[in-house]
Design a protein around this motif. Structure first.
Motif, mmCIF file in Angstrom:
data_model
loop_
_atom_site.group_PDB
_atom_site.id
_atom_site.type_symbol
_atom_site.label_atom_id
_atom_site.label_comp_id
_atom_site.label_asym_id
_atom_site.label_seq_id
_atom_site.Cartn_x
_atom_site.Cartn_y
_atom_site.Cartn_z
ATOM 1 N N CYS B 70 37.119 46.839 37.904
ATOM 2 C CA CYS B 70 37.687 45.648 36.742
ATOM 3 C C CYS B 70 38.518 46.515 35.442
ATOM 4 C CB CYS B 70 36.540 44.951 36.270
ATOM 5 S SG CYS B 70 35.449 46.146 35.345
ATOM 6 N N CYS B 73 35.537 49.992 31.705
ATOM 7 C CA CYS B 73 35.309 51.359 31.415
ATOM 8 C C CYS B 73 36.204 52.052 30.986
ATOM 9 C CB CYS B 73 34.497 51.947 32.339
ATOM 10 S SG CYS B 73 35.213 52.010 34.116
ATOM 11 N N CYS B 106 29.402 48.506 31.999
ATOM 12 C CA CYS B 106 29.984 48.047 33.100
ATOM 13 C C CYS B 106 29.137 47.059 33.791
ATOM 14 C CB CYS B 106 29.699 49.443 34.009
ATOM 15 S SG CYS B 106 29.761 48.806 35.774
HETATM 16 S S1 SF4 Z 1 32.762 51.353 36.908
HETATM 17 FE FE1 SF4 Z 1 32.229 49.256 36.293
HETATM 18 S S2 SF4 Z 1 33.340 48.855 34.394
HETATM 19 FE FE2 SF4 Z 1 34.362 50.664 35.407
HETATM 20 S S3 SF4 Z 1 35.982 49.780 36.710
HETATM 21 FE FE3 SF4 Z 1 34.295 49.773 38.169
HETATM 22 S S4 SF4 Z 1 32.917 47.823 37.621
HETATM 23 FE FE4 SF4 Z 1 34.297 48.060 36.011
#
Ligand code: SF4
Ligand code: SF4
Ligand code: SF4
Ligand code: SF4
Lengths: 294, 287
Positions: B70, B73, B106
């Motif tokens: 997503c 982070c 996250c």
């Molecule tokens: S670690 Fe968590 S916040 Fe980062 S991209 Fe993956 S799902 Fe999204």
């Protein structure tokens, strides 16, 4: 060939005082004499000294800052969430007494407290970590100095900003901070080639081994210059042989070298044979490792 | 009594002088707080009686089976440690500062924090008393926390063994580890050299010691390499009321001692340098 080269070379050593400054400044001087486009970045931000050997004209200077939270006592409900989120113990809170304080010296500016505060009680301000200054030495050469403020938790941010300021053109020499901790890693990670400076003593060998182990895990290419050759013993040479590490140069121990250095004089100015050695070492490194993209 | 030996810059001979202090006569506790380049154990080859893991920091690690890519982070990390590489989020171990924010925000709990546990503190016995020292693993932040742990241990060892003097070989520089080394000690000895940067480095170091109101002494090492600069250093020290405890000439014997894994006092107790160091030590401990 060397004139059109694009390369970052880090000069490093496992501990301070092995001659890192001596070699960085002399390499830079030799390039300057050849009219080569070169930048020396003094990444030893705790005690930057390279500039003392040159006359520079200050061209640009900026502060490197980090964010530090400011807590508004009127909005704060003393819920303690920011305290829980801070991984550096930089927030002190005593809810019964309605006391909350940021210990700025411990804060790394990560922003976690601001993210978690649901009451909008936290804003942020900039605090200085140090400065980066660019000095023009000749038409084609400059020195960029990273200078950390006393007592700041880490020189890394100032170092990174200084290396960034150097850009990517010409030959860039990075005079690295001593040791193998965080500041060293953040400097050499940007280099195409690393020159390790050591002394032929048991201390020198132990520090060299640690640097080599670290560079190996980082997949860096490197070679060694032995400074104060003639003092000490043979164990460093044996180690280099055994590990197949190139010995780039030896600088003999000589009280007159030490005394010239102590006056801020450049070695290569009065030792033509050293100058020739520096140039051929450079050509070798540039030929093999130049024009990369770090 | 704690005596800390420090220097603004490395290579001034700090370790050689600490080693000499540690071998003068009475038994001592030697604490090597130069954790980034711990060297004393090479000279003194102490026994390992105790080993303690030191957790310097944490690093964030992504479990890709949980990650939905997503990118949240990436936006939150202030250290630019997380980025998309080939359309996949990746954390750079070098850049991660261990703040844990990514792991907290996250949405799928895909990030965990892992301890960096490669640094160590050791304590043991050497030929002139007890020794405590630490080794910082490469890439760790030299925050002074390990220094504090070593000093605490050294104090404990000194009580348990009735050794009243603790000699601390400190780190170079002006950062956090130096401050941890000198806070609350009885004497700080700054080793300096008469080089172009010597006086400047010395001034920066004295700035710190005076902040903490510590009894400070200066030793000018290899003073004969530049007598004029040595004189400037002396003049500066007297102008701010700091005593120069010794002016030590250059002597290749100091390096020879190191090669033999000895202090200069052990190799050559009657040499001029040994005398000067002894006098300095008496002056400092009585001062
Ligand atoms: S670690 Fe968590 S916040 Fe980062 S991209 Fe993956 S799902 Fe999204
Ligand atoms: S999270 Fe916000 S409201 Fe809660 S204690 Fe911290 S500053 Fe106050
Ligand atoms: S910014 Fe990060 S380190 Fe600073 S106080 Fe907030 S949570 Fe702690
Ligand atoms: S722990 Fe902090 S520094 Fe490390 S990757 Fe996560 S957000 Fe970035």
């Amino acid at each position: 060939m060397i004139k059109s080269a694009k390369i970052k070379i880090a000069i490093a050593s496992g501990k301070g005082g092995t001659g890192k400054t001596l070699i960085s400044t002399n390499l830079f001087y030799v390039l300057q004499q050849q009219n080569i486009n070169a930048t020396l970045v003094d990444c030893d931000a705790e005690e930057p000294n390279d500039l003392m050997f040159f006359n520079g004209e200050k061209r640009k200077s900026f502060e490197v800052t980090q964010k530090v939270p400011v807590i508004d006592d009127n909005k704060c409900t003393f819920c303690g969430k920011c305290y829980d989120y801070c991984n550096y113990n930089a927030i002190f809170i005593l809810p019964p007494a309605k006391i909350i304080k940021v210990i700025e010296d411990l804060c790394h500016g990560c922003g976690a407290c601001t993210v978690v505060c649901k009451f909008n009680a936290i804003s942020e301000k900039d605090v200085s970590l140090g400065t980066v200054t660019r000095f023009l030495i000749t038409e084609h050469t400059s020195i960029i100095e990273a200078r950390m403020k006393i007592g700041v938790f880490s020189p890394v941010f100032v170092i990174k900003a200084a290396i960034k300021e150097a850009g990517n053109d010409g030959i860039i020499i990075l005079d690295s901070p001593p040791g193998t901790s965080c500041p060293f890693i953040h400097t050499v990670v940007r280099a195409d080639y690393v020159i390790l400076i050591t002394e032929p003593t048991p201390f020198g060998l132990s520090d060299l081994k640690q640097s080599v182990e670290t560079l190996k895990t980082m997949n860096k290419t490197y070679g060694v210059i032995i400074n104060r050759a003639g003092l000490g013993d043979n164990t460093v040479y044996e180690y280099l042989n055994q590990e197949n590490i190139p010995l780039l140069m030896e600088i003999p121990f000589d009280k007159t070298i030490a005394s010239h250095y102590s006056k801020g004089e450049l070695l290569s100015e009065f030792q033509p044979e050293l100058k020739a050695q520096f140039i051929s070492m450079f050509n070798l490194i540039v030929e093999k490792y130049g024009n990369s993209s770090n | 009594m704690e005596i800390a030996v420090i220097s603004g810059k490395g290579g001034t001979g700090k370790s050689s002088i600490s080693a000499a202090f540690a071998t003068l006569s009475e038994k001592v506790v030697l604490a090597d707080c130069d954790v980034d380049a711990a060297n004393m154990y090479i000279l003194f080859n102490p026994t390992h009686e105790e080993e303690q893991v030191y957790i310097g920091s944490q690093k964030a690690v992504i479990y890709y089976s949980l990650c939905t890519n997503c990118g949240l982070c990436v936006d939150y990390c202030r250290f630019n440690a997380i980025s998309f590489i080939n359309n996949k989020v990746e954390i750079s171990e070098i850049s991660c500062d261990g703040c844990k924010l990514c792991s907290r925000i996250c949405p799928t709990k895909a990030i965990t924090m892992v301890d960096s546990d490669k640094s160590r503190m050791y304590s043991g016995t050497f030929r002139n008393g007890k020794m405590v020292y630490g080794r910082l693993a490469p890439g760790e932040e030299n925050s002074g926390k390990l220094v504090n742990i070593i000093r605490d241990k050294a104090k404990k060892v000194s009580k348990e063994n009735n050794l009243n003097t603790i000699i601390i070989d400190g780190p170079p520089g002006i950062g956090c580890p130096v401050i941890s080394t000198i806070t609350g000690v009885n004497h700080v000895v700054i080793i300096t050299e008469p080089t172009i940067s010597g006086l400047h480095d010395l001034k920066r170091t004295i700035e710190i010691t005076s902040k903490f109101n510590l009894k400070t002494w200066v030793i000018i090492n290899k003073y004969d390499l530049n007598v004029e600069k040595a004189y400037q250093i002396e003049k500066y020290c007297s102008s701010i009321n700091i005593k120069v405890a010794a002016k030590i000439p250059f002597d290749a014997k100091v390096v020879e001692a190191m090669v033999h894994c000895k202090s200069i006092i052990e190799l050559n107790p009657s040499s001029e340098i040994s005398h000067l160091i002894k006098n300095a030590y008496t002056l400092i401990t009585n001062g």
